[in-house]
Design an enzyme around this catalytic site. Structure first.
Site, PDB file in Angstrom:
ATOM      1  N   ASN A 202       0.906  -1.118   0.145  1.00 42.76           N
ATOM      2  CA  ASN A 202       0.015  -0.219   0.005  1.00 42.76           C
ATOM      3  C   ASN A 202       0.826   1.353   0.047  1.00 42.76           C
ATOM      4  O   ASN A 202       1.986   1.227   0.593  1.00 42.76           O
ATOM      5  CB  ASN A 202      -0.830  -0.080   1.217  1.00 42.76           C
ATOM      6  CG  ASN A 202      -1.939  -1.185   1.188  1.00 42.76           C
ATOM      7  OD1 ASN A 202      -1.842  -1.914   0.217  1.00 42.76           O
ATOM      8  ND2 ASN A 202      -2.492  -1.602   2.324  1.00 42.76           N
TER       9      ASN A 202
ATOM     10  N   HIS B 100       5.730  -0.596  -2.726  1.00 43.47           N
ATOM     11  CA  HIS B 100       5.571  -0.067  -3.993  1.00 43.47           C
ATOM     12  C   HIS B 100       5.648   1.308  -3.873  1.00 43.47           C
ATOM     13  O   HIS B 100       4.833   2.128  -4.765  1.00 43.47           O
ATOM     14  CB  HIS B 100       4.023  -0.651  -4.053  1.00 43.47           C
ATOM     15  CG  HIS B 100       4.004  -2.007  -4.784  1.00 43.47           C
ATOM     16  ND1 HIS B 100       2.698  -2.488  -4.816  1.00 43.47           N
ATOM     17  CD2 HIS B 100       4.910  -2.658  -4.926  1.00 43.47           C
ATOM     18  CE1 HIS B 100       3.241  -3.817  -5.169  1.00 43.47           C
ATOM     19  NE2 HIS B 100       4.427  -3.851  -5.330  1.00 43.47           N
TER      20      HIS B 100
ATOM     21  N   CYS C 108      18.002  14.323  -9.957  1.00 46.45           N
ATOM     22  CA  CYS C 108      19.071  14.291  -8.623  1.00 46.45           C
ATOM     23  C   CYS C 108      18.821  13.081  -7.887  1.00 46.45           C
ATOM     24  O   CYS C 108      19.757  12.861  -6.934  1.00 46.45           O
ATOM     25  CB  CYS C 108      19.403  15.392  -8.200  1.00 46.45           C
ATOM     26  SG  CYS C 108      18.002  15.966  -6.577  1.00 46.45           S
TER      27      CYS C 108
ATOM     28  N   CYS D 119      12.514  20.784  -7.492  1.00 49.04           N
ATOM     29  CA  CYS D 119      12.940  19.818  -6.509  1.00 49.04           C
ATOM     30  C   CYS D 119      13.737  20.542  -5.647  1.00 49.04           C
ATOM     31  O   CYS D 119      14.511  21.513  -5.736  1.00 49.04           O
ATOM     32  CB  CYS D 119      13.960  18.703  -7.070  1.00 49.04           C
ATOM     33  SG  CYS D 119      15.110  18.030  -5.975  1.00 49.04           S
TER      34      CYS D 119
ATOM     35  N   CYS E 149      17.718  20.150  -6.278  1.00 45.66           N
ATOM     36  CA  CYS E 149      18.419  20.464  -6.994  1.00 45.66           C
ATOM     37  C   CYS E 149      17.817  21.821  -8.161  1.00 45.66           C
ATOM     38  O   CYS E 149      18.373  22.246  -8.896  1.00 45.66           O
ATOM     39  CB  CYS E 149      18.767  19.185  -8.057  1.00 45.66           C
ATOM     40  SG  CYS E 149      17.502  18.658  -8.994  1.00 45.66           S
TER      41      CYS E 149
ATOM     42  N   ALA F 277     -10.889  -7.073   7.430  1.00 42.59           N
ATOM     43  CA  ALA F 277      -9.639  -6.914   8.213  1.00 42.59           C
ATOM     44  C   ALA F 277      -9.782  -6.578   9.449  1.00 42.59           C
ATOM     45  O   ALA F 277      -8.967  -6.616  10.378  1.00 42.59           O
ATOM     46  CB  ALA F 277      -8.693  -6.095   7.488  1.00 42.59           C
TER      47      ALA F 277
HETATM   48  N1  APR Z   1     -10.643  -6.925   4.626  1.00 44.84           N
HETATM   49  C1  APR Z   1      -9.732  -7.964   4.303  1.00 44.84           C
HETATM   50  N2  APR Z   1      -9.614  -8.065   2.958  1.00 44.84           N
HETATM   51  C2  APR Z   1     -10.220  -7.307   2.024  1.00 44.84           C
HETATM   52  C3  APR Z   1     -11.149  -6.433   2.569  1.00 44.84           C
HETATM   53  C4  APR Z   1     -11.501  -6.253   4.064  1.00 44.84           C
HETATM   54  N3  APR Z   1     -12.187  -5.349   4.390  1.00 44.84           N
HETATM   55  N4  APR Z   1     -11.834  -5.807   1.269  1.00 44.84           N
HETATM   56  C5  APR Z   1     -11.108  -6.620   0.349  1.00 44.84           C
HETATM   57  N5  APR Z   1     -10.399  -7.441   0.702  1.00 44.84           N
HETATM   58  C6  APR Z   1      -9.250  -8.118  -0.010  1.00 44.84           C
HETATM   59  C7  APR Z   1     -10.151  -8.760  -1.282  1.00 44.84           C
HETATM   60  O1  APR Z   1     -10.562 -10.042  -1.007  1.00 44.84           O
HETATM   61  C8  APR Z   1      -8.615  -8.909  -2.361  1.00 44.84           C
HETATM   62  O2  APR Z   1      -8.025 -10.110  -2.027  1.00 44.84           O
HETATM   63  O3  APR Z   1      -8.209  -7.442  -0.322  1.00 44.84           O
HETATM   64  C9  APR Z   1      -7.703  -7.824  -1.685  1.00 44.84           C
HETATM   65  C10 APR Z   1      -7.438  -6.663  -2.537  1.00 44.84           C
HETATM   66  O4  APR Z   1      -6.905  -6.966  -3.573  1.00 44.84           O
HETATM   67  P1  APR Z   1      -6.259  -6.111  -4.725  1.00 44.84           P
HETATM   68  O5  APR Z   1      -7.103  -5.040  -4.871  1.00 44.84           O
HETATM   69  O6  APR Z   1      -5.736  -6.623  -5.909  1.00 44.84           O
HETATM   70  O7  APR Z   1      -4.928  -5.245  -3.911  1.00 44.84           O
HETATM   71  P2  APR Z   1      -3.399  -5.743  -3.913  1.00 44.84           P
HETATM   72  O8  APR Z   1      -3.503  -7.285  -3.597  1.00 44.84           O
HETATM   73  O9  APR Z   1      -2.880  -4.814  -2.658  1.00 44.84           O
HETATM   74  O10 APR Z   1      -2.830  -5.237  -5.177  1.00 44.84           O
HETATM   75  C11 APR Z   1      -1.631  -5.465  -5.400  1.00 44.84           C
HETATM   76  O11 APR Z   1      -1.423  -4.473  -7.399  1.00 44.84           O
HETATM   77  O12 APR Z   1      -2.237  -2.577  -8.708  1.00 44.84           O
HETATM   78  C12 APR Z   1      -1.315  -2.951  -7.856  1.00 44.84           C
HETATM   79  O13 APR Z   1       0.324  -1.825  -7.033  1.00 44.84           O
HETATM   80  C13 APR Z   1      -0.791  -2.087  -6.661  1.00 44.84           C
HETATM   81  O14 APR Z   1       0.091  -2.614  -4.662  1.00 44.84           O
HETATM   82  C14 APR Z   1      -1.181  -2.985  -5.682  1.00 44.84           C
HETATM   83  C15 APR Z   1      -0.910  -4.289  -6.286  1.00 44.84           C
END
Ligand code: APR
Length: 243
Positions: A101, A118, A129, A145, A148, A228
């Protein structure tokens, strides 16, 4: 199971969903997913930045402004609590938090041993720079920046096709890990999606906490499904109570 000494936790967008930040692939909170308004290739690649820098800068200026109004939730706070408590619970113990994140919510919740692999919205990177600067305002007006003076600042975000940050630190932490926990990530994006296999290879226990099963779910010894803000504090409480 005996208590793990070194814990590595990987988080993804799901940990921040209940803070009101949309995940990338599921359109959580009933809203559209982040990429629905913009194709990934239009905003999150180095090629996009060359092709249409104004579009990319405006997109990230909007995201940078939006995340500053969000607050850490109970899951972020529980992980910070675990990091503080673990060395007292297990002598020499450590908790390393690797996050995909870019929203700053783990840091604001109090996590210190944090690797934002990320990048971060609240940082700007000077491509002239190679300096980095804490940044809360817009970049669209091409500010100079602070180091620089060149107007060459870009979002300090790892775009598709770029190498994630601090992979050496992540591999060092993974090499020591007794327990690897993946929280709120779909397991769609590498290299983070491969960490569970790395953990299995070195013999660590592996646990997935997620709303839905991730793509790599079969690699985990154990999976707990739920939001979560419930399952993360429950797991932390359980771990801290284990004798
Ligand atoms: N609690 C727990 N899990 C959750 C919740 C919640 N309230 N809401 C959604 N999720 C879960 C979904 O089930 C899914 O598996 O979070 C996950 C989100 O997945 P993505 O949207 O694919 O996000 P992420 O895995 O962080 O993406 C990875 O992809 O686009 C790139 O760089 C970006 O860091 C990112 C990377």
């Amino acid at each position: 199971m005996s208590l793990p000494q070194h814990i590595v936790i990987l988080t993804g967008a799901g940990v921040s969903a209940e803070s009101g930040i949309d995940t990338f692939r599921s359109g959580a909170n009933g809203g559209p997913s982040l990429w629905e308004q913009h194709r990934v290739e239009d905003v999150a690649t180095p090629e996009a930045f060359v092709r249409d820098p104004d579009l990319v800068l405006r997109f990230y200026d909007m995201r940078r402004a939006a995340i500053q109004e969000k607050l850490p939730n109970a899951a972020h706070r529980a992980l910070a609590r675990l990091e503080r408590a673990w060395p007292a619970k297990v002598p020499g113990g450590s908790v390393t938090l690797v996050t995909q994140n870019v929203d700053d919510l783990h840091r604001r919740a109090g996590s210190d041993n944090l690797i934002p692999m990320h990048g971060q919205h609240l940082s700007a990177w000077c491509t002239a720079c190679d300096s980095r600067h804490a940044w809360t305002g817009p970049l669209i007006d091409r500010p100079p920046c602070p180091t620089c003076g060149t107007a060459a600042l870009r979002p300090d975000i790892v775009w598709f096709g770029e190498v994630p940050y601090r992979m050496d630190d992540i591999h060092d932490a993974m090499a020591r890990a007794d327990l690897f926990v993946s929280i709120g990530t779909s397991g769609a994006v590498y290299p983070a999606a491969g960490f569970v296999r790395l953990a299995r290879e070195i013999g660590a226990e592996t646990l997935e906490l997620n709303l839905d099963r991730s793509q790599g779910s079969a690699w985990f010894h154990d999976t707990r499904l739920g939001p979560a803000t419930q399952i993360v504090p429950d797991w932390v409480d359980e771990l801290l109570k284990t004798p």
